[in-house]
Design an enzyme around this catalytic site. Structure first.
Site, PDB file in Angstrom:
ATOM      1  N   ARG A   1       5.043 -13.186   9.695  1.00  0.00           N
ATOM      2  CA  ARG A   1       5.585 -11.057   9.691  1.00  0.00           C
ATOM      3  C   ARG A   1       7.347 -11.446  10.521  1.00  0.00           C
ATOM      4  O   ARG A   1       7.551 -12.360  11.168  1.00  0.00           O
ATOM      5  CB  ARG A   1       5.392 -10.563  10.640  1.00  0.00           C
ATOM      6  CG  ARG A   1       3.921 -10.012  10.183  1.00  0.00           C
ATOM      7  CD  ARG A   1       2.971  -9.075  10.858  1.00  0.00           C
ATOM      8  NE  ARG A   1       3.720  -7.285  10.614  1.00  0.00           N
ATOM      9  CZ  ARG A   1       2.618  -6.826   9.954  1.00  0.00           C
ATOM     10  NH1 ARG A   1       1.921  -7.579   9.160  1.00  0.00           N
ATOM     11  NH2 ARG A   1       3.121  -5.636   9.221  1.00  0.00           N
TER      12      ARG A   1
ATOM     13  N   LYS B   1       4.202   1.379   9.848  1.00  0.00           N
ATOM     14  CA  LYS B   1       4.413   2.126   8.650  1.00  0.00           C
ATOM     15  C   LYS B   1       3.425   3.390   9.224  1.00  0.00           C
ATOM     16  O   LYS B   1       4.547   4.772   9.322  1.00  0.00           O
ATOM     17  CB  LYS B   1       3.816   2.056   7.507  1.00  0.00           C
ATOM     18  CG  LYS B   1       4.347   1.239   6.594  1.00  0.00           C
ATOM     19  CD  LYS B   1       3.769   1.285   4.865  1.00  0.00           C
ATOM     20  CE  LYS B   1       2.893   0.241   5.519  1.00  0.00           C
ATOM     21  NZ  LYS B   1       2.335   0.285   3.378  1.00  0.00           N
TER      22      LYS B   1
ATOM     23  N   GLU C   1       1.033  -1.008   0.029  1.00  0.00           N
ATOM     24  CA  GLU C   1      -0.233  -0.158  -0.350  1.00  0.00           C
ATOM     25  C   GLU C   1       0.765   1.049   0.107  1.00  0.00           C
ATOM     26  O   GLU C   1       1.734   1.238   0.587  1.00  0.00           O
ATOM     27  CB  GLU C   1      -0.761  -0.092   1.007  1.00  0.00           C
ATOM     28  CG  GLU C   1      -2.064   1.336   1.362  1.00  0.00           C
ATOM     29  CD  GLU C   1      -2.573   1.148   1.879  1.00  0.00           C
ATOM     30  OE1 GLU C   1      -2.286   0.028   3.741  1.00  0.00           O
ATOM     31  OE2 GLU C   1      -3.578   1.748   2.285  1.00  0.00           O
TER      32      GLU C   1
HETATM   33  P1  ATP Z   1       2.459  -2.103   8.149  1.00  0.00           P
HETATM   34  O1  ATP Z   1       2.099  -3.060   9.611  1.00  0.00           O
HETATM   35  O2  ATP Z   1       4.168  -2.157   8.744  1.00  0.00           O
HETATM   36  O3  ATP Z   1       1.886  -1.106   7.892  1.00  0.00           O
HETATM   37  P2  ATP Z   1       1.440  -3.321   6.102  1.00  0.00           P
HETATM   38  O4  ATP Z   1       0.587  -4.935   6.427  1.00  0.00           O
HETATM   39  O5  ATP Z   1       0.237  -2.733   5.717  1.00  0.00           O
HETATM   40  O6  ATP Z   1       2.702  -2.679   6.805  1.00  0.00           O
HETATM   41  P3  ATP Z   1       1.779  -3.308   3.218  1.00  0.00           P
HETATM   42  O7  ATP Z   1       1.780  -2.502   2.227  1.00  0.00           O
HETATM   43  O8  ATP Z   1      -0.196  -3.610   3.428  1.00  0.00           O
HETATM   44  O9  ATP Z   1       2.051  -2.782   4.804  1.00  0.00           O
HETATM   45  O10 ATP Z   1       1.964  -4.471   3.417  1.00  0.00           O
HETATM   46  C1  ATP Z   1       2.880  -5.522   1.938  1.00  0.00           C
HETATM   47  C2  ATP Z   1       3.267  -6.604   1.979  1.00  0.00           C
HETATM   48  O11 ATP Z   1       3.950  -6.946   2.377  1.00  0.00           O
HETATM   49  C3  ATP Z   1       2.080  -7.353   2.752  1.00  0.00           C
HETATM   50  O12 ATP Z   1       2.371  -8.909   1.945  1.00  0.00           O
HETATM   51  C4  ATP Z   1       2.304  -7.992   3.737  1.00  0.00           C
HETATM   52  O13 ATP Z   1       1.546  -9.282   4.277  1.00  0.00           O
HETATM   53  C5  ATP Z   1       3.690  -7.971   3.609  1.00  0.00           C
HETATM   54  N1  ATP Z   1       4.512  -7.395   5.265  1.00  0.00           N
HETATM   55  C6  ATP Z   1       4.237  -6.035   5.746  1.00  0.00           C
HETATM   56  N2  ATP Z   1       5.191  -6.154   7.503  1.00  0.00           N
HETATM   57  C7  ATP Z   1       5.614  -7.008   6.918  1.00  0.00           C
HETATM   58  C8  ATP Z   1       6.637  -7.772   7.874  1.00  0.00           C
HETATM   59  N3  ATP Z   1       7.149  -7.482   9.040  1.00  0.00           N
HETATM   60  N4  ATP Z   1       6.883  -9.039   7.739  1.00  0.00           N
HETATM   61  C9  ATP Z   1       6.336  -9.836   6.850  1.00  0.00           C
HETATM   62  N5  ATP Z   1       5.649  -9.166   5.441  1.00  0.00           N
HETATM   63  C10 ATP Z   1       5.479  -8.292   5.829  1.00  0.00           C
HETATM   64 MG    MG Z   2      -1.915  -3.720   5.010  1.00  0.00          MG
END
Ligand code: ATP
Ligand code: MG
Length: 566
Positions: A272, A282, A45
């Site tokens: 994760r 984020k 995102e």
């Molecule tokens: P955050 O929780 O840090 O805001 P998010 O999951 O909202 O992160 P996205 O941009 O939606 O961020 O994530 C893109 C991809 O990265 C998704 O498939 C998500 O599962 C993966 N991802 C995000 N954070 C992690 C993490 N800490 N470890 C592994 N994969 C992750």
């Molecule tokens: Mg997300």
């Protein structure tokens, strides 16, 4: 859709190192699922910069496609026009490239599918599988019930398809204010899975979208977009983190309504990446940038990929670290020291070893001719002879580290003390004859003599000394700013403090700026170049550097001092 995977030798050779995701992928390949296509995607995102957690997702998404001769799409999940910015899109692309992955021409956006998603919503309405709910979101939330108590049916649940179609189209025409109505899927208000209790699939947002402008007034929820986008793109393996496991039945339900043949994406969840002393969300990282706790998204103390790059971490070290922790079905907290270990291991082989004195003490070599400069050869990296050697200038005055001299040294102190001898690395053996103090009793200068027959590589002195010190010639040294970093947070398990704000745990001493002296060749360094400063740590040149002032970041000390502190 019918591309055959390329032959890949690794498939059979690497069985032992398979992670559970690759085991599933190989089974699907053996069964000839989806005509043996492998197609993954990375779906960020664009509401912030990528962090090292994303690298774990990127590595399995792009890495799986690479390993099995498949493809990996980059798909921006831009379903919320309020939080998303073009700056983030550019940074995300740069960071993926930095890690060494490429999506070729397959750069997609969830917004590319807004038309198809809207049409799909219309189909659901026509088939009696979606309805417009006029209740405010708080009421809808209360009516959802709890996992053990079934939800309450909305009074609008049984609207006719005609009325729903009319209302939904008028929602999109901008006739109703934000929050006044939503579209919900009509599934099961008593389902034990809360996500199946008539989830909201469209909401009204009056905010221009970075790609579609003012075309839409209704925007799909993430849960309504994600699985369908995978389907539209022909994704075979949709790899995501564990929190999406409970969403899977909902994604499957939507795909059931869309499917026209055997093909459907298969979602596989993994744990994760969480690191000690680190916040990864984020939202929290944005808060730190906005509050000025750090200097920006690429501050070297940030766990963002651009921050780690600036700090001096290499893509290889990040990948090695991620491979070492692996992919599992269990949430874990990974030790930051493991990441630092991977960085040291990588830089040990790659970084040239240079001379830099961080806390200088002047040494005058009293029997060395005044005005003379010698060029002494030194090898760049004993771990890798192919990195060659260079010359460094030596003269009558050199700096050594203040901590390398003791007025009253203990027995096993093999560095300098009154009357003792050490070797200056790649130069001569010197003996401390005298030292000067200022009026406060601080040592300000050493007087030493050197043995001219002891030059490294041509030593005929017959002397044996136990200590070797790094040094720089006073006349040639380049004064530099050195930024020493420590953990940004003081607590290893930040998520363990639900009742306290994470900001309370900020380490006030996470950055220390000092002045040091580096050998003159480093004036040629380019931003992000890596070095090992002999005996002190790994450093790189910061992009803040200029002709007037070199700025170095300490990537990591040579040894893990942190683990010992605890
Ligand atoms: P955050 O929780 O840090 O805001 P998010 O999951 O909202 O992160 P996205 O941009 O939606 O961020 O994530 C893109 C991809 O990265 C998704 O498939 C998500 O599962 C993966 N991802 C995000 N954070 C992690 C993490 N800490 N470890 C592994 N994969 C992750
Ligand atoms: Mg997300």
């Amino acid at each position: 859709m019918s591309d055959k995977p390329k032959e890949n030798k690794n498939v059979t050779n690497e069985r032992k190192s398979l992670n559970f995701i690759h085991t599933i992928v190989e089974q699907d390949l053996r069964e000839g699922k989806n005509s043996s296509r492998i197609h993954t995607r990375f779906p960020p995102e664009p509401n912030g910069y990528l962090h090292i957690g994303h690298a774990k997702a990127i590595q399995i998404d792009f890495g799986t496609a690479e390993k099995y001769g498949g493809k990996c799409n980059l798909r921006f999940d831009d379903t919320n026009p309020v939080k998303e910015e073009v700056e983030y899109i550019d940074s995300i692309k740069a960071d993926i490239h930095w890690l060494g992955y490429d999506w070729e021409e397959r750069e997609f956006y969830a917004s590319d599918y807004f038309g198809r998603l809207y049409d799909f919503a219309l189909d659901l309405i026509k088939n009696g599988l979606a309805y417009v709910d006029d209740q405010p979101s708080e009421i809808i939330a209360v009516q959802k019930g709890t996992p053990s108590v079934p939800g309450t049916v909305s009074p609008y649940r049984n609207r006719s398809a005609g009325e729903n179609l009319d209302l939904f189209q008028r929602m999109n025409a901008g006739e109703f204010p934000e929050g006044s109505r939503v579209l919900r899927a009509k599934i099961d208000m008593a389902s034990p899975n809360m996500h199946m209790r008539d989830p909201v699939i469209y909401r009204i947002i009056n905010h221009p979208h970075h790609r579609t402008g003012n075309t839409w007034k209704v925007y799909p929820m993430y849960d309504f977009a994600h699985g369908q986008c995978d389907y539209f793109e022909g994704i075979t393996h949709s790899l995501c983190t564990l929190e999406f496991e409970v969403h899977r039945p909902l994604y499957d339900w939507f795909i059931d309504q869309l499917m026209t043949d055997e093909y459907r994406p298969r979602q596989i969840e993994f744990n994760r990446l969480n690191l000690t002393y680190t916040v990864m969300s984020k939202r929290k990282l944005l808060q730190m940038v906005r509050n000025g706790v750090v200097k920006g998204w690429d501050d070297p103390r940030m766990p963002t990929l651009c921050g780690l790059k600036r700090r001096g971490y290499t893509p290889d070290s990040i990948k090695k670290f991620i491979n070492s922790i692996g992919y599992t079905k269990f949430e874990a907290l990974n030790d930051f020291s493991l990441l630092e270990f991977a960085v040291r291991e990588d830089l040990n082989k790659k970084a040239p070893r240079v001379m830099a004195v961080l806390d200088p003490l002047k040494v005058v070599i009293t029997n060395y001719p005044e005005g003379r400069t010698e060029q002494l050869e030194t090898i760049n990296n004993p771990e890798d002879p192919s990195m060659g050697s260079r010359n460094i200038p030596f003269s009558r005055e050199v700096y050594i580290e203040r901590s390398d001299f003791m007025e009253d040294p203990p027995k096993k102190f093999f560095r300098l003390g009154p009357g003792t001898e050490v070797r200056l690395k790649s130069a001569y053996i010197i003996k401390c004859e005298d030292y000067l103090k200022d009026k406060n009793g601080n040592i300000i200068e050493l007087h030493c003599t050197y043995d001219e027959n002891s030059r490294s590589g041509a030593d005929t002195s017959g002397k044996k000394v136990k200590g070797t010190l790094h040094w720089v010639s006073v006349l040639h040294a380049v004064r530099s700013e050195i930024r020493l970093y420590d953990r940004l947070f003081m607590d290893p398990e930040l998520d363990g403090h639900k009742e306290r704000d994470f900001m309370e745990f900020i380490n006030p001493d996470s950055l220390k700026v000092i002045e040091g002296f580096v050998e003159p060749g480093l004036a040629e360094a380019k931003p992000f170049d890596h070095y090992q400063f002999q005996r002190t740590g790994y450093f790189n040149l910061d992009p803040d550097s200029s002709r007037e002032k070199l700025v170095f970041n300490r990537t990591v000390p040579l040894r893990d001092t942190w683990s010992k502190k605890k």
